[in-house]
Design an enzyme around this catalytic site. Structure first.
Site, PDB file in Angstrom:
ATOM      1  N   HIS A   1     -12.745 -12.311  -7.794  1.00  0.00           N
ATOM      2  CA  HIS A   1     -13.627 -11.506  -6.951  1.00  0.00           C
ATOM      3  C   HIS A   1     -13.949 -12.263  -5.667  1.00  0.00           C
ATOM      4  CE1 HIS A   1     -17.728  -9.505  -6.140  1.00  0.00           C
ATOM      5  NE2 HIS A   1     -16.762  -8.824  -5.570  1.00  0.00           N
TER       6      HIS A   1
ATOM      7  N   ASP B   1       0.864  -1.173   0.000  1.00  0.00           N
ATOM      8  CA  ASP B   1       0.000   0.000   0.000  1.00  0.00           C
ATOM      9  C   ASP B   1       0.901   1.223   0.000  1.00  0.00           C
ATOM     10  OD1 ASP B   1      -2.259   1.785   0.293  1.00  0.00           O
ATOM     11  OD2 ASP B   1      -3.355   0.052   1.091  1.00  0.00           O
TER      12      ASP B   1
ATOM     13  N   GLU C   1     -12.686   1.111  -5.724  1.00  0.00           N
ATOM     14  CA  GLU C   1     -13.308   0.970  -7.040  1.00  0.00           C
ATOM     15  C   GLU C   1     -13.162   2.252  -7.863  1.00  0.00           C
ATOM     16  OE1 GLU C   1     -15.474  -2.231  -8.142  1.00  0.00           O
ATOM     17  OE2 GLU C   1     -13.516  -2.380  -7.199  1.00  0.00           O
TER      18      GLU C   1
ATOM     19  N   ASN D   1     -22.949  -9.820  -7.382  1.00  0.00           N
ATOM     20  CA  ASN D   1     -23.329  -8.427  -7.126  1.00  0.00           C
ATOM     21  C   ASN D   1     -24.454  -7.971  -8.050  1.00  0.00           C
ATOM     22  OD1 ASN D   1     -21.617  -8.057  -5.021  1.00  0.00           O
ATOM     23  ND2 ASN D   1     -20.062  -6.933  -6.166  1.00  0.00           N
TER      24      ASN D   1
ATOM     25  N   LYS E   1      -6.922   1.746 -10.785  1.00  0.00           N
ATOM     26  CA  LYS E   1      -6.626   0.363 -11.135  1.00  0.00           C
ATOM     27  C   LYS E   1      -5.805   0.282 -12.425  1.00  0.00           C
ATOM     28  CE  LYS E   1     -10.819  -1.433  -8.873  1.00  0.00           C
ATOM     29  NZ  LYS E   1     -10.248  -2.371  -7.915  1.00  0.00           N
TER      30      LYS E   1
ATOM     31  N   SER F   1     -15.288  -5.277  -7.808  1.00  0.00           N
ATOM     32  CA  SER F   1     -16.623  -5.794  -7.528  1.00  0.00           C
ATOM     33  C   SER F   1     -17.540  -5.725  -8.738  1.00  0.00           C
ATOM     34  CB  SER F   1     -17.269  -5.003  -6.380  1.00  0.00           C
ATOM     35  OG  SER F   1     -16.525  -5.124  -5.204  1.00  0.00           O
TER      36      SER F   1
ATOM     37  N   VAL G   1      -7.524  -2.475  -4.695  1.00  0.00           N
ATOM     38  CA  VAL G   1      -7.699  -1.099  -4.234  1.00  0.00           C
ATOM     39  C   VAL G   1      -9.161  -0.691  -4.422  1.00  0.00           C
ATOM     40  CG1 VAL G   1      -5.304  -0.562  -4.802  1.00  0.00           C
ATOM     41  CG2 VAL G   1      -7.105  -0.052  -6.474  1.00  0.00           C
TER      42      VAL G   1
END
Length: 691
Positions: A458, A355, A410, A508, A415, A437, A408
């Site tokens: 995922h 991170d 959304e 989802n 990304k 997601s 990381v």
């Protein structure tokens, strides 16, 4: 019967050498110099032993032979590597036509195992590996049980997971041996015990170490005529009528907290049988024959067996890929990324966690230590896991990793930036994965020189509890990368579900309209959130949609809902969520959302207003969920209807006793055709939520 003569001074691993015996397909029967008979179960054509009808028929012939020509003693052992008997053959459950046929068969097995128990010489079960269900019931029919104390030796009665309870005499023999106070919780939970746990309960009589001779110890037990220690005075007192009534009531109350007797009758049938017949093994066995015979042909058991086979299908995904995964690099130390890293380390992989600054990684390491303590128990195993998980602010682990997982927040640009850099630094054989997601792969893989390398992995929250991982692919994904992704899921003991890259993927995409529907009903019809959640749990969901929204996080939920549903943006439900987010009420993670959360639990009102038909409300809530599953099938998000059912069961906890959402709809349609009533649901009771 063939005869060999082992050297009694040699304590190697094979005191008896097996000869081919043309009489039996699944058993070997031999004797040694001291007239100890060795009965080896080795089911032909199978990797593990299970008790099929054919195998039991052969065993009946063998028992007749032993009765006619009694040896000095008998040792029951397995011919499979590191496995004893995993239970009855589940594949044969579905050939039973009716409850009476099932009851008759159970009585036949009872008679066979009773004959084994009554053999006029000592009998010893030598156990290594999984000894489950019918396998444990057969072992309990022996006089004495010896087991190798290794990690893969597990004992248990998992039958409740298939909608039944032990039916080959297990409920009678286990309660007689160790008492109902100890035996029933084991059967009601279906959990597997390590060898030492089973020994402390009294299910095992002797343990031998990893490098000790199991069969030699079993042979000594026969020659010494050892018998299992029976239940002590206090245990026998706990099985008397007054004590059983009290304990049964307590157990019934505890089980009711986790299982609705209308949905999962098996544990309650077991408690009832023990309460009324617990001091009478013969009566307990007759109850097994009657009750298990009814249960095994009931809808719950049929559907739970369907779930079992769906699980087995998921387990086979990626089975042809033999990549050796050793090192994982996770980018993003938030809740998801940190917990993914911790789980991988817990499963024996070397993990580097990256991170922007160390301050973002420290909380993840602290959560990881809690996980290690909870899962691994012993100091050496905990220390090993901690040593495998390392902070890596500079991202040095990228170059050595076999799997790189981006986790990381959304944001497409964030990304893309990560994969632009990772694509240049990762070794060519590394698997590149995103934990997004809902963002389609095509929005991310375009920055890679080889876009076919990127797949989605995922995970679901909480990572340590949710068994499913969606393995996401699109037109650019290569089959080899997908196979590696599925194999990696298997390596970390998770079920891989291949799904097509589309907004929200499968899980989802289905959950978003389900949660949105609940919030719309709450806002537009002023329905209490407790009633909405109770209607869903009464249907069989593990958690209601409002509690789920709080658990996911209202900020995350709103992002996903608006991404997947244009109508969600600007709706009353979205405005309500936004007002909570503006106040900093993000759900469970901040201690307040739709519910106030204390010690990880939502604080719900004890009663809801009169006049709410929970069955009808549950059907209305689930309609959004079920409709979206049908759309996913049309859009080919997963391979077929069974895989969609598997994804929703293991990804959202869709009521297992219903067999999956699309299966449930199919069954409902069949009922409608039979009754001629297309409007009435399968659950058309009049339950309501009262003051």
């Amino acid at each position: 019967m063939s005869t060999t003569q082992p050297n009694p001074t040699k304590q190697g691993d094979s005191p008896v050498q097996a000869d081919d015996n043309p009489e039996f397909s699944h058993w070997r029967l031999e004797s040694d110099i001291d007239d100890v008979t060795w009965l080896t179960i080795d089911r032909s054509g199978e990797s593990v032993n299970s008790l099929s009808r054919e195998l039991l028929q052969e065993l009946e012939i063998i028992v007749g032979h032993l009765e006619a020509r009694p040896p000095r003693g008998l040792v029951l052992q397995s011919g499979k590597d590191a496995s004893f008997i995993v239970g009855a053959d589940v594949r044969e459950f579905d050939i039973v036509k009716n409850a009476q046929e099932a009851t008759d068969f159970i009585r036949q097995v009872h008679q066979l195992f009773n004959r084994i128990e009554s053999l006029p010489f000592p009998t010893v079960a030598a156990i290594e590996g999984h000894c489950l269900g019918g396998g444990l019931e057969l072992a309990l029919a022996c006089d004495y049980r010896v087991a190798r104390d290794v990690d893969h030796t597990r004992l248990g009665f998992p039958e409740v997971q298939l909608g039944v309870y032990p039916g080959f005499g297990g409920s009678a023999r286990a309660t007689a041996l160790i008492g109902g106070r100890k035996a029933l919780p084991m059967m009601l939970s279906g959990r597997m015990l390590r060898a030492r746990q089973a020994r402390s309960l009294g299910l095992l009589d002797l343990l031998v170490g990893r490098h000790q001779e199991l069969r030699w110890a079993a042979r000594r037990a026969v020659l010494s005529n050892r018998r299992a220690r029976r239940a002590g005075v206090l245990t026998r007192l706990s099985d008397t009528n007054p004590a059983r009534k009290l304990l049964a009531g307590f157990m019934r109350k505890q089980v009711s907290k986790k299982a609705n007797p209308l949905h999962y009758p098996a544990p309650f049938e077991l408690i009832d049988a023990w309460e009324n017949h617990g001091n009478n093994p013969t009566g307990m066995m007759e109850q097994e024959a009657l009750r298990v015979g009814q249960l095994i042909t009931g809808e719950t058991s049929v559907n739970l067996r369907r779930v079992f086979w769906l699980m087995e299908r998921l387990k086979r995904q990626g089975g042809n890929c033999d990549v050796d995964f050793r090192r994982v690099h996770v980018i993003g130390a938030g809740v998801m990324g940190g917990d993914i890293a911790a789980w991988c380390a817990c499963q024996g992989l070397e993990v580097t966690l990256q991170d922007r600054e160390m301050k973002y990684i420290k909380p993840a390491l602290q959560r990881a230590e809690k996980l290690f303590r909870h899962k691994l128990k012993t100091a050496d195993r905990i220390a090993g896991a901690k040593s495998r998980l390392r902070a890596d602010v500079e991202g040095k682990g990228v170059a050595r990793a076999d799997v790189i997982i981006e986790a990381v927040f959304e944001d497409i640009d964030a990304k893309r930036s990560i994969f632009r850099e990772v694509g240049q630094r990762a070794k060519p054989s590394a698997l590149l994965a995103t934990n997004t997601s809902a963002i389609p792969l095509s929005e991310l893989n375009q920055v890679l020189d080889a876009p076919e390398r990127l797949i989605g992995l995922h995970f679901f929250n909480p990572v340590a509890k949710m068994p499913l991982i969606e393995v996401v692919h699109d037109a650019a994904s290569e089959e080899a990368a997908m196979a590696q992704g599925a194999a990696f899921c298997r390596r970390i003991n998770r079920f891989p579900l291949p799904v097509k890259s589309s907004p929200g993927f499968l899980v989802n995409r289905v959950l978003a309209p389900y949660m949105l529907k609940a919030l719309q009903l709450h806002r537009e019809r002023d329905l209490p959130i407790e009633a909405l959640d109770q209607a869903a749990t009464d249907f069989g969901m593990p958690m209601g949609p409002v509690e789920l929204a709080d658990t996911v996080g209202l900020d995350v939920g709103l992002s996903v809902m608006t991404l997947l549903n244009d109508d969600a943006s600007g709706s009353q439900a979205a405005e309500l969520i936004e007002s909570y987010i503006d106040k900093g009420w993000l759900g469970k993670k901040t201690g307040r959302g739709f519910y106030v959360w204390k010690k990880g639990k939502p604080q719900k009102k004890k009663h809801s207003p009169n006049g709410i038909n929970l069955n009808s409300l549950g059907q209305e809530l689930m309609s959004a969920y079920l409709d979206e599953c049908e759309r996913c099938l049309v859009d080919e998000i997963a391979q077929d209807a069974d895989m969609i059912d598997a994804g929703m069961i293991f990804g959202t906890g869709f009521a297992p006793f219903r067999g999956g959402p699309l299966h449930y709809l199919k069954q409902a349609d069949a009922r409608d055709l039979e009754t001629g009533n297309g409007a009435e649901s399968p659950d058309n009771g009049e339950a309501s939520c009262n003051e």
